[in-house]
Structures are given as structure tokens and as C-alpha cells.
Design a protein around this motif. Structure first.
Motif, PDB file in Angstrom:
ATOM      1  N   ASN A   1      11.976   4.173  -2.743  1.00 56.41           N
ATOM      2  CA  ASN A   1      11.865   5.030  -3.927  1.00 56.41           C
ATOM      3  C   ASN A   1      10.728   4.473  -4.779  1.00 56.41           C
ATOM      4  N   ASP A   2       9.628   5.204  -4.789  1.00 54.92           N
ATOM      5  CA  ASP A   2       8.433   4.795  -5.548  1.00 54.92           C
ATOM      6  C   ASP A   2       8.509   5.427  -6.942  1.00 54.92           C
ATOM      7  N   TRP A   3       9.302   4.772  -7.820  1.00 54.21           N
ATOM      8  CA  TRP A   3       9.487   5.258  -9.189  1.00 54.21           C
ATOM      9  C   TRP A   3       8.125   5.549  -9.831  1.00 54.21           C
TER      10      TRP A   3
ATOM     11  N   GLY B   1       3.996   7.713   1.492  1.00 55.13           N
ATOM     12  CA  GLY B   1       3.686   8.787   0.550  1.00 55.13           C
ATOM     13  C   GLY B   1       4.933   9.645   0.391  1.00 55.13           C
ATOM     14  N   THR B   2       5.020  10.277  -0.754  1.00 55.03           N
ATOM     15  CA  THR B   2       6.171  11.135  -1.066  1.00 55.03           C
ATOM     16  C   THR B   2       6.332  12.193   0.010  1.00 55.03           C
ATOM     17  N   ILE B   3       7.580  12.387   0.433  1.00 53.89           N
ATOM     18  CA  ILE B   3       7.850  13.296   1.540  1.00 53.89           C
ATOM     19  C   ILE B   3       8.373  14.620   0.980  1.00 53.89           C
TER      20      ILE B   3
ATOM     21  N   VAL C   1       0.866  -1.192   0.000  1.00 56.10           N
ATOM     22  CA  VAL C   1       0.000   0.000   0.000  1.00 56.10           C
ATOM     23  C   VAL C   1       0.892   1.227   0.000  1.00 56.10           C
ATOM     24  N   ASP C   2       0.513   2.216  -0.787  1.00 56.15           N
ATOM     25  CA  ASP C   2       1.243   3.484  -0.791  1.00 56.15           C
ATOM     26  C   ASP C   2       0.300   4.602  -0.370  1.00 56.15           C
ATOM     27  N   PHE C   3       0.711   5.362   0.644  1.00 56.15           N
ATOM     28  CA  PHE C   3      -0.111   6.478   1.131  1.00 56.15           C
ATOM     29  C   PHE C   3       0.294   7.786   0.451  1.00 56.15           C
TER      30      PHE C   3
ATOM     31  N   ILE D   1      11.091  10.031  -9.491  1.00 63.09           N
ATOM     32  CA  ILE D   1      11.253   9.297  -8.233  1.00 63.09           C
ATOM     33  C   ILE D   1      10.209   9.788  -7.236  1.00 63.09           C
ATOM     34  N   GLU D   2      10.035   9.032  -6.152  1.00 66.48           N
ATOM     35  CA  GLU D   2       9.331   9.539  -4.978  1.00 66.48           C
ATOM     36  C   GLU D   2      10.090   9.066  -3.747  1.00 66.48           C
ATOM     37  N   ALA D   3      10.597  10.000  -2.954  1.00 63.34           N
ATOM     38  CA  ALA D   3      11.339   9.678  -1.734  1.00 63.34           C
ATOM     39  C   ALA D   3      10.328   9.415  -0.619  1.00 63.34           C
ATOM     40  N   GLU D   4      10.361   8.182  -0.091  1.00 62.85           N
ATOM     41  CA  GLU D   4       9.369   7.797   0.914  1.00 62.85           C
ATOM     42  C   GLU D   4      10.031   6.960   2.001  1.00 62.85           C
ATOM     43  N   ILE D   5       9.285   6.761   3.073  1.00 61.91           N
ATOM     44  CA  ILE D   5       9.686   5.840   4.131  1.00 61.91           C
ATOM     45  C   ILE D   5       8.668   4.697   4.141  1.00 61.91           C
TER      46      ILE D   5
HETATM   47 CA   LIG Z   1       4.208   7.183  -3.943  1.00 63.78          CA
END
Ligand SMILES: [Ca+2]
Ligand SMILES: O=C(O)/C=C/C(=O)CC(=O)CC(=O)O
Ligand SMILES: [Mg+2]
Length: 398
Positions: free
Chosen positions: A218-220, A329-331, A115-117, A186-190
């Protein structure tokens, strides 16, 4: 003095004895559960005699799956015993230290559901303004629940795995065009790796018993594919081709000194989203594009904690299982240098970024390498590390 002779294994360094993240490394005897000590991996199977029978079985496995399933009491007992072993003056019998630079890591667990928030207000506002300039940047539901989508677990890859540029449809002047993405981002996430018993309707106070540890993500994202396909059902092929995670999972227990309150939403929350203790985390990220530091997002301002996200994910009766992964979710922060995607950093491609070698970029070119690292405050002035997530873009295949 610990028997581990590695200057990176120190309390003021991210991978000292206060951190001890878990991964899986390739050894001559096959894949092995290991703990990261400084810039070395310590495989645990050769040390099985140092543990109770229950823990020995978990550390002798070839993935973290049994450990994830074992639950919080086993996680705590293993961590306590490991701290003893790595801070002792004499090496335990059979201990081997593998330099990370010469050691291959693998995806350390079987990824269940993913799941991606979407819990960064600055990210949601920025993308809303770029993609929907004539509409409302953030919808009214956003501050009442952690908006998210169910992603694709089979394409979660470990740090160091190359990522092939995806194909797909994008909007052209005369209808859709098909081909390799031209706006790869990219998306920088935890990310949060789940474990413990299968559960449903997990409360915010029980959530930490269902989260084994924390990773960089990293949610490309292919922005051209995404923009054309995702109305009104949400992200699909623009994100499902690959999601990278760090090779080493930092245990949740390591973050005791990094806990902060999530920001007040300015209105009452549904009871199931109220926290009786703080589970926001004071994590600081860094994003490097071909070696240039291009962004420093801070996790502490995220609108929902992992405990609220997990409570939300399961409040409808959906189960959480060991190996499930969810990302924050992207930070993005309020400042330009805190934006967690290149869509935002380049403002939709209108304001390219200059890298240290003079090259200009808005989106990823083939051969580009992205590295995301993160740290958090640890006990007594120490620092907790999250292992890097790295990936290089390959040209689109045939
Ligand atoms: Ca994302
Ligand atoms: O706001 C949008 O229209 C799109 C947002 C995203 O692509 C972000 C997403 O995947 C969720 C996140 O990482 O915050
Ligand atoms: Mg993804």
C-alpha cells in the motif's frame, strides 16, 4: 494428513503447503525467521537440525537478509525441504506453531533501495484525466518504458503499523497552505523483493534469479501535497512518509501456475525489454476500507512485468542488491470497481463511496483502516496467497 492441524493449511486455501511465505516473528527467544502455514507461523530456528548446514545458517537468522543474499539455488533447496517438513505426518522435533492472531511480525528484511513504477494503463489514464484534464492523459514515453521513480526505503513499514497523517504544503486560493493532508489516499500495488548476487544490466531472462518473492504493497499517497509539489520532478513528500508491505513474502516459485503474457504494446520494444518467457502474473487483489470491499483490481493487465521493470531499473548500469524493493505501480482495471486508489474511485473527490455502515468517503479519515489482500492461481487448482497489508490512519502529530 500433515501434522499441522489447521483448516487454513489446505491446498484450496491461500496459505496451504503450495504457498509457504516467509516472514519474521517475535518469539520468547527473539526475532525468528518463520514460514506461514495456514493461520500459524512456524519458526524455523528450532528446526535447524532438519536442514543442511548452509540452509540451517540461513533459517537460524533473525531476519531474511542472509536468505535474500543466498540466491536462487538456496531458495529452491529450502522450499523443497520445507514442503517435505510441513506435509509429513509427524512433526519434526522441536516444532512450535504460533497462532498468527497472537504473534507479532516485524519488517522481515532490511529494505535497500525502493523504486515505484507506474505500469497500469488504466491508472495512468485515470490520474492523468483527474490531474491534467487539459493535457494528454498518458505521455508518449509511457508504453515504451516502465515509468518509475526512486522512493524512500527508510519509511517502508510492515503490515499492521499505524500511519500518521502527513503534514505538507498544498495549493490554496492565495498561494500555498501548510498543514495536515486533507486528501490522504492509498495505492494498491504488488511489490517484488530482490535477492541474489549484486548485479547490473539484469536481462529479463535473468530477472527471476534476482527476485526472491512477492508482497502486497500500500503506497500511501497525500494527493494534495503531491499535486502541488510534483511538477516537473515527480513524487516526493506526498509519498515518502510511509509505504506498507505485507508481513509475509510469497516466494516467486509459488507463482509457476500464475504466469501470463503482458499485453502487446502495439509497437516493437527495445531489445532489453523483450521477454523470452512470460512474467506477467495473474494476481487478484481486494481492497477493504473499514471492512467494506471497495475494489477488486487485477494485476494481469499490467503493461510491464517485474522482469521488464528490473531489466529497465538496471539497464543504465545501476546495481540491484539483496533487499531492494520495487513496486508495480497502482493497479487499476477498466471498471470502476477495479480502481486501485481512492483518487480514482471517488474521481478526485467528486463521487464519494458509501461504506457498508452508511459512511461516505472520498479520502481517508483518521481512524480508518485499509486492508489489501491478494491471491493467484496455484498448481492443480490450488490457490496461492499473498499476505494482507493492513494499516490504520492516526491523526497528524504536532
Ligand atoms: Ca505508487
Ligand atoms: O499520474 C500521476 O500524475 C500520478 C500518479 C501517481 O501518483 C502514481 C504513482 O505513485 C505511481 C503508481 O503507483 O502507479
Ligand atoms: Mg509510498
Amino acid at each position: 494428513m500433515s501434522w499441522i492441524d489447521d483448516p487454513a493449511f489446505a491446498a484450496d486455501k491461500p496459505f496451504g503447503p503450495q504457498t509457504l511465505p516467509y516472514g519474521v516473528v517475535e518469539t520468547a527467544e527473539g526475532p525468528a525467521v518463520a514460514v506461514r502455514v495456514g493461520d500459524h507461523a512456524l519458526p524455523l530456528r528450532p528446526l535447524a537440525d532438519e536442514f543442511t548446514a548452509e540452509l540451517a545458517e540461513l533459517v537460524a537468522a533473525d531476519s531474511l537478509d542472509p536468505l535474500l543474499a543466498a540466491g536462487r539455488p538456496a531458495w529452491s533447496a529450502l522450499r523443497a525441504r520445507l514442503i517435505e517438513l510441513v506435509t509429513a505426518t509427524a512433526a519434526p522435533d522441536g516444532a512450535v506453531l504460533l497462532p498468527l492472531s497472537e504473534t507479532a511480525t516485524r519488517l522481515p528484511f532490511t529494505v535497500g533501495d525502493y523504486v515505484d513504477f507506474y505500469s497500469s494503463r488504466n491508472h495512468a489514464e485515470n490520474v492523468g484525466r483527474i490531474f491534467r484534464p487539459d493535457g494528454e492523459a498518458v505521455f508518449p514515453n509511457w508504453s515504451h518504458l516502465p515509468v518509475g521513480y526512486n522512493g524512500r526505503s527508510g519509511t517502508v513499514v510492515v503490515s499492521g503499523t499505524d500511519v500518521e497523517r502527513p503534514h505538507g504544503q498544498r495549493k490554496g486560493d492565495d498561494g500555498p497552505v501548510f498543514g495536515p493532508s486533507t486528501r490522504l489516499d492509498i495505492e494498491a500495488e504488488i511489490g517484488f523483493v530482490c535477492g541474489g548476487p549484486v548485479a547490473r544490466r539484469v536481462s529479463t531472462s535473468a530477472a527471476p534469479d534476482h527476485v526472491f518473492g512477492v508482497v502486497t504493497v500500500n503506497d500511501w499517497s497525500a494527493r494534495d501535497i503531491q499535486a502541488w509539489e510534483y511538477v516537473p520532478l515527480g513524487p516526493h513528500l506526498g509519498k515518502s512518509f510511509a509505504t506498507s508491505i505485507g508481513a509475509w513474502i510469497t516466494p516467486l516459485e509459488a507463482f509457476a501456475a500464475a504466469r501470463v503474457a503482458v499485453p502487446d504494446p502495439g509497437h516493437p520494444r527495445q531489445d532489453y525489454l523483450v521477454e523470452d518467457s512470460h512474467w506477467g502474473l495473474d494476481i487478484h487483489l481486494q481492497v477493504f476500507w473499514n471492512g467494506t470491499l471497495v475494489s477488486k483490481p487485477d494485476f494481469a493487465g499490467m503493461a510491464f512485468s517485474f522482469a521488464q521493470q528490473l531489466a529497465h531499473m538496471t539497464v543504465n548500469g545501476a546495481t540491484v542488491r539483496p533487499g531492494d524493493l520495487f513496486a508495480s505501480g497502482t493497479i487499476s482495471g477498466p471498471e470502476k470497481h477495479q480502481r486501485g486508489s481512492f483518487l480514482e474511485l471517488s474521481w478526485g473527490g467528486k463521487e464519494p463511496i458509501t461504506l457498508d455502515d452508511g459512511a461516505e468517503r472520498s479520502f481517508l479519515l483518521d481512524g480508518d483502516t485499509i486492508v489489501i489482500t491478494a491471491t493467484a492461481p496455484g498448481p492443480d487448482g490450488s490457490v496461492i496467497g499473498l499476505s494482507e497489508v493492513a494499516g490504520t490512519i492516526l491523526a497528524a502529530g504536532d
